[in-house]
Design a protein around this motif. Structure first.
Motif, short mmCIF file in Angstrom:
data_model
loop_
_atom_site.label_atom_id
_atom_site.label_comp_id
_atom_site.label_asym_id
_atom_site.label_seq_id
_atom_site.Cartn_x
_atom_site.Cartn_y
_atom_site.Cartn_z
N ALA A 22 -3.68 1.17 6.18
CA ALA A 22 -3.33 -0.10 6.93
C ALA A 22 -4.00 -1.52 7.06
O ALA A 22 -5.35 -1.21 6.93
N ALA A 23 -3.78 -2.36 6.25
CA ALA A 23 -4.93 -3.70 6.20
C ALA A 23 -4.36 -4.66 7.15
O ALA A 23 -2.79 -5.47 7.37
N SER A 24 -5.33 -5.76 7.94
CA SER A 24 -5.51 -6.22 8.71
C SER A 24 -5.96 -7.31 8.88
O SER A 24 -7.44 -7.76 8.60
N VAL A 25 -5.87 -7.81 7.86
CA VAL A 25 -5.62 -10.07 6.83
C VAL A 25 -3.95 -10.78 6.73
O VAL A 25 -3.22 -9.72 6.62
N ARG A 26 -4.35 -11.32 6.34
CA ARG A 26 -3.03 -11.94 6.27
C ARG A 26 -3.13 -12.60 4.97
O ARG A 26 -1.45 -12.45 4.42
N THR A 27 -3.62 -11.70 4.16
CA THR A 27 -3.56 -12.01 2.40
C THR A 27 -3.62 -11.24 1.43
O THR A 27 -4.87 -10.85 0.82
N PHE A 28 -2.62 -10.06 2.28
CA PHE A 28 -3.00 -8.85 1.37
C PHE A 28 -2.58 -8.76 0.46
O PHE A 28 -3.06 -7.67 -0.58
N SER A 29 -1.67 -9.20 0.12
CA SER A 29 -1.47 -9.24 -1.17
C SER A 29 -2.37 -9.92 -2.72
O SER A 29 -1.67 -10.16 -3.64
N ARG A 30 -3.35 -10.54 -1.96
CA ARG A 30 -4.97 -10.93 -2.91
C ARG A 30 -5.86 -9.44 -2.34
O ARG A 30 -6.73 -9.97 -3.45
N LEU A 31 -5.55 -8.67 -2.20
CA LEU A 31 -6.06 -7.69 -2.38
C LEU A 31 -5.92 -6.75 -3.83
O LEU A 31 -4.72 -5.90 -3.43
N ASN A 32 -7.20 -6.00 -4.62
CA ASN A 32 -6.97 -5.22 -5.49
C ASN A 32 -7.41 -4.16 -3.97
O ASN A 32 -8.39 -3.77 -3.18
N MET A 33 -6.53 -2.74 -4.24
CA MET A 33 -7.06 -1.56 -2.91
C MET A 33 -7.32 -0.29 -4.02
O MET A 33 -6.58 -0.50 -5.19
N ALA A 60 -8.36 8.58 -11.43
CA ALA A 60 -9.24 9.82 -11.79
C ALA A 60 -8.41 10.54 -13.07
O ALA A 60 -7.75 11.09 -12.35
N ASP A 61 -9.36 11.37 -13.59
CA ASP A 61 -9.17 12.66 -14.80
C ASP A 61 -8.67 13.65 -13.57
O ASP A 61 -7.73 13.61 -13.95
N SER A 62 -8.77 13.36 -12.27
CA SER A 62 -8.88 15.10 -11.73
C SER A 62 -8.06 14.91 -11.03
O SER A 62 -7.00 16.10 -10.62
N VAL A 63 -6.65 13.45 -10.73
CA VAL A 63 -5.23 14.48 -10.38
C VAL A 63 -4.89 12.92 -10.56
O VAL A 63 -3.63 13.72 -10.58
N LYS A 64 -5.03 12.63 -11.82
CA LYS A 64 -3.68 12.22 -12.59
C LYS A 64 -2.85 13.38 -12.82
O LYS A 64 -3.28 13.74 -13.00
N GLY A 65 -1.54 12.56 -12.64
CA GLY A 65 -0.21 13.11 -12.52
C GLY A 65 -0.13 14.48 -11.34
O GLY A 65 0.69 14.67 -11.65
N ARG A 66 -0.96 14.65 -10.69
CA ARG A 66 -1.03 15.22 -9.36
C ARG A 66 -0.40 14.23 -8.04
O ARG A 66 0.45 14.13 -7.00
N PHE A 67 -1.74 12.86 -8.09
CA PHE A 67 -1.88 11.98 -6.90
C PHE A 67 -0.80 10.85 -8.04
O PHE A 67 -0.61 10.16 -8.89
N THR A 68 -0.14 10.12 -6.74
CA THR A 68 0.57 8.68 -6.71
C THR A 68 0.40 7.59 -6.21
O THR A 68 0.23 7.76 -4.89
N ILE A 69 -0.34 6.46 -6.59
CA ILE A 69 -0.69 5.31 -5.77
C ILE A 69 0.16 4.26 -5.23
O ILE A 69 0.49 3.75 -6.36
N SER A 70 0.44 3.43 -4.66
CA SER A 70 1.78 2.55 -3.85
C SER A 70 1.38 1.96 -2.77
O SER A 70 -0.26 2.34 -2.26
N ARG A 71 1.67 0.96 -2.86
CA ARG A 71 1.24 -0.26 -2.07
C ARG A 71 3.12 -0.79 -1.58
O ARG A 71 3.69 -1.04 -2.24
N ASP A 72 3.18 -1.21 -0.64
CA ASP A 72 3.83 -2.69 0.02
C ASP A 72 2.98 -3.54 1.41
O ASP A 72 2.81 -3.49 1.82
N ASN A 73 3.58 -4.27 -0.04
CA ASN A 73 2.71 -5.98 0.39
C ASN A 73 3.19 -6.58 1.68
O ASN A 73 3.04 -7.25 2.84
N ALA A 74 4.48 -6.06 1.74
CA ALA A 74 5.96 -7.09 3.56
C ALA A 74 5.24 -6.10 4.27
O ALA A 74 4.94 -6.29 5.89
N ASN A 76 1.72 -4.35 4.57
CA ASN A 76 0.50 -4.74 4.56
C ASN A 76 -0.42 -3.16 4.66
O ASN A 76 -1.16 -2.77 5.14
N THR A 77 0.63 -2.22 3.62
CA THR A 77 -0.12 -0.99 3.73
C THR A 77 -0.31 -0.38 2.04
O THR A 77 0.87 -0.21 1.45
#
Length: 125
Positions: A22-33, A60-74, A76-77
């Motif tokens: 979770a990010a404490s910032v007003r402009t989370f939608s401007r952040l690459n994470m 990273a190749d070591s996690v490709k196909g096993r891990f999934t990154i996602s975000r919810d800008n509403a 801030n996570t």
């Protein structure tokens, strides 16, 4: 920008776990994470990154196909869903952020000036 990672824990090999940041910032939608991880005695390594829009991801190749990154800008996570875990995934997982207008995601630590405190993920055999 303050980042708070959570959700780590102990899981058996082959299992799944999700961590969030979770990010404490007003402009989370401007952040690459991104997520990085560091095992004892090893360097901090790149795991996954997501652009501010969520439209681009990189793994990273070591996690490709096993891990999934996602975000919810509403909320801030950013999330990291980890499946098919193995003992080599055991590490302290850090979330990181950079303020950008670009949709291009990067994998180098030096591109991320903001870091969370880390959450421990332990995979037992």
């Amino acid at each position: 920008v303050q980042l708070q990672a959570s959700g780590g824990g102990l899981v058996q090999a082959g299992g799944s776990l999700s961590v969030s940041c979770a990010a404490s910032v007003r402009t989370f939608s401007r952040l690459n994470m991104a997520w990085f991880r560091q095992a004892p005695g090893k360097e901090r390594d790149f795991v996954a990154a997501i652009s501010w829009s969520g439209g681009r991801t990189y793994y990273a190749d070591s996690v490709k196909g096993r891990f999934t990154i996602s975000r919810d800008n509403a909320k801030n996570t950013v999330y990291l869903q980890m499946n098919s875990l193995n003992t080599e995934d055991t590490a302290l997982y850090y979330c990181a952020a950079t303020i950008t207008a670009s949709d291009y995601v990067r994998s180098s630590l030096r591109n991320y000036p903001y870091w969370g405190q880390g959450t421990q993920v332990t995979v037992s055999s």
